[in-house]
Design a protein around this motif. Sequence first.
Motif, PDB file in Angstrom:
ATOM      1  N   VAL A  34       0.838  -1.205   0.000  1.00 50.36           N
ATOM      2  CA  VAL A  34       0.000   0.000   0.000  1.00 50.36           C
ATOM      3  C   VAL A  34       0.873   1.256   0.000  1.00 50.36           C
ATOM      4  CG1 VAL A  34      -1.688   1.342   1.325  1.00 50.36           C
ATOM      5  CG2 VAL A  34      -1.963  -1.132   1.091  1.00 50.36           C
ATOM      6  N   VAL A  35       1.880   1.277   0.834  1.00 53.21           N
ATOM      7  CA  VAL A  35       2.778   2.436   0.897  1.00 53.21           C
ATOM      8  C   VAL A  35       3.475   2.640  -0.443  1.00 53.21           C
ATOM      9  CG1 VAL A  35       4.910   3.309   1.955  1.00 53.21           C
ATOM     10  CG2 VAL A  35       3.113   2.321   3.381  1.00 53.21           C
ATOM     11  N   ARG A  36       3.940   1.558  -1.052  1.00 51.20           N
ATOM     12  CA  ARG A  36       4.620   1.654  -2.346  1.00 51.20           C
ATOM     13  C   ARG A  36       3.654   2.180  -3.421  1.00 51.20           C
ATOM     14  NH1 ARG A  36       7.389  -2.542  -1.840  1.00 51.20           N
ATOM     15  NH2 ARG A  36       5.803  -4.067  -2.386  1.00 51.20           N
ATOM     16  N   PHE A  37       2.412   1.696  -3.424  1.00 47.15           N
ATOM     17  CA  PHE A  37       1.421   2.142  -4.404  1.00 47.15           C
ATOM     18  C   PHE A  37       1.089   3.624  -4.212  1.00 47.15           C
ATOM     19  CE2 PHE A  37      -3.003   2.948  -5.561  1.00 47.15           C
ATOM     20  CZ  PHE A  37      -2.966   2.625  -6.901  1.00 47.15           C
ATOM     21  N   VAL A  38       0.819   4.037  -2.983  1.00 48.06           N
ATOM     22  CA  VAL A  38       0.461   5.432  -2.712  1.00 48.06           C
ATOM     23  C   VAL A  38       1.622   6.363  -3.034  1.00 48.06           C
ATOM     24  CG1 VAL A  38      -0.163   7.071  -0.880  1.00 48.06           C
ATOM     25  CG2 VAL A  38      -1.320   4.862  -1.031  1.00 48.06           C
ATOM     26  N   ALA A  39       2.826   5.966  -2.684  1.00 46.29           N
ATOM     27  CA  ALA A  39       3.997   6.805  -2.958  1.00 46.29           C
ATOM     28  C   ALA A  39       4.182   7.015  -4.460  1.00 46.29           C
ATOM     29  CB  ALA A  39       5.250   6.178  -2.355  1.00 46.29           C
ATOM     30  N   ALA A  40       3.864   5.999  -5.248  1.00 42.23           N
ATOM     31  CA  ALA A  40       4.020   6.107  -6.701  1.00 42.23           C
ATOM     32  C   ALA A  40       2.905   6.931  -7.336  1.00 42.23           C
ATOM     33  CB  ALA A  40       4.053   4.716  -7.322  1.00 42.23           C
ATOM     34  N   GLN A  41       1.779   7.098  -6.637  1.00 44.24           N
ATOM     35  CA  GLN A  41       0.619   7.776  -7.202  1.00 44.24           C
ATOM     36  C   GLN A  41       0.383   9.171  -6.626  1.00 44.24           C
ATOM     37  OE1 GLN A  41      -0.925   6.214  -9.705  1.00 44.24           O
ATOM     38  NE2 GLN A  41       0.427   4.482  -9.396  1.00 44.24           N
ATOM     39  N   GLN A  42       1.300   9.684  -5.843  1.00 44.30           N
ATOM     40  CA  GLN A  42       1.085  10.975  -5.190  1.00 44.30           C
ATOM     41  C   GLN A  42       0.945  12.085  -6.216  1.00 44.30           C
ATOM     42  OE1 GLN A  42       4.129  11.566  -2.273  1.00 44.30           O
ATOM     43  NE2 GLN A  42       3.039  10.361  -0.753  1.00 44.30           N
ATOM     44  N   ALA A  43       0.053  13.012  -5.889  1.00 35.15           N
ATOM     45  CA  ALA A  43      -0.209  14.139  -6.778  1.00 35.15           C
ATOM     46  C   ALA A  43       0.933  15.150  -6.729  1.00 35.15           C
ATOM     47  CB  ALA A  43      -1.510  14.817  -6.379  1.00 35.15           C
ATOM     48  N   ASP A  44       0.956  15.989  -7.697  1.00 37.82           N
ATOM     49  CA  ASP A  44       1.910  17.081  -7.788  1.00 37.82           C
ATOM     50  C   ASP A  44       1.810  17.960  -6.531  1.00 37.82           C
ATOM     51  OD1 ASP A  44       3.099  19.576  -8.369  1.00 37.82           O
ATOM     52  OD2 ASP A  44       2.624  19.399 -10.485  1.00 37.82           O
ATOM     53  N   ALA A  45       2.941  18.344  -5.962  1.00 34.05           N
ATOM     54  CA  ALA A  45       2.941  19.170  -4.757  1.00 34.05           C
ATOM     55  C   ALA A  45       2.257  20.515  -5.000  1.00 34.05           C
ATOM     56  CB  ALA A  45       4.381  19.391  -4.283  1.00 34.05           C
ATOM     57  N   TRP A  46       2.359  21.053  -6.193  1.00 40.97           N
ATOM     58  CA  TRP A  46       1.718  22.335  -6.500  1.00 40.97           C
ATOM     59  C   TRP A  46       0.206  22.192  -6.579  1.00 40.97           C
ATOM     60  CZ3 TRP A  46       4.189  26.703  -5.903  1.00 40.97           C
ATOM     61  CH2 TRP A  46       5.581  26.694  -5.983  1.00 40.97           C
ATOM     62  N   LEU A  47      -0.292  21.000  -6.911  1.00 40.25           N
ATOM     63  CA  LEU A  47      -1.726  20.782  -6.988  1.00 40.25           C
ATOM     64  C   LEU A  47      -2.380  21.007  -5.628  1.00 40.25           C
ATOM     65  CD1 LEU A  47      -4.281  19.854  -8.464  1.00 40.25           C
ATOM     66  CD2 LEU A  47      -3.636  17.501  -7.926  1.00 40.25           C
ATOM     67  N   ALA A  48      -1.796  20.484  -4.572  1.00 43.50           N
ATOM     68  CA  ALA A  48      -2.352  20.666  -3.228  1.00 43.50           C
ATOM     69  C   ALA A  48      -2.407  22.155  -2.878  1.00 43.50           C
ATOM     70  CB  ALA A  48      -1.527  19.909  -2.197  1.00 43.50           C
ATOM     71  N   ARG A  49      -1.358  22.889  -3.221  1.00 43.36           N
ATOM     72  CA  ARG A  49      -1.333  24.328  -2.941  1.00 43.36           C
ATOM     73  C   ARG A  49      -2.416  25.055  -3.728  1.00 43.36           C
ATOM     74  NH1 ARG A  49       0.670  28.871  -5.298  1.00 43.36           N
ATOM     75  NH2 ARG A  49       1.408  27.604  -7.020  1.00 43.36           N
ATOM     76  N   ASP A  50      -2.562  24.728  -5.001  1.00 42.62           N
ATOM     77  CA  ASP A  50      -3.581  25.369  -5.836  1.00 42.62           C
ATOM     78  C   ASP A  50      -4.987  25.045  -5.364  1.00 42.62           C
ATOM     79  OD1 ASP A  50      -1.614  26.510  -7.392  1.00 42.62           O
ATOM     80  OD2 ASP A  50      -1.757  25.004  -8.992  1.00 42.62           O
TER      81      ASP A  50
END
Length: 65
Positions: A34-50
């Motif tokens: 699960v950790v490996r899957f989520v880490a590979a699918q994380q959204a762009d850091a700028w997306l969270a800010r926007d």
Amino acid sequence: MSDGIPATATLTGTAVGEQAVRNARPQFLSEADVVRFVAAQQADAWLARDLERLSGAITDELDAV
């Protein structure tokens, strides 16, 4: 057919073969998977800010649930 779910192939309603259908994927994922899957699918850091910046402008427009 203890190795899988039995399935019968038919041709115009007549049984022509049997096969045990097995699920190729494991039923459960380990925590590491699960950790490996989520880490590979994380959204762009700028997306969270926007999204955070935009959320204040649109929340008043949303209908109540």
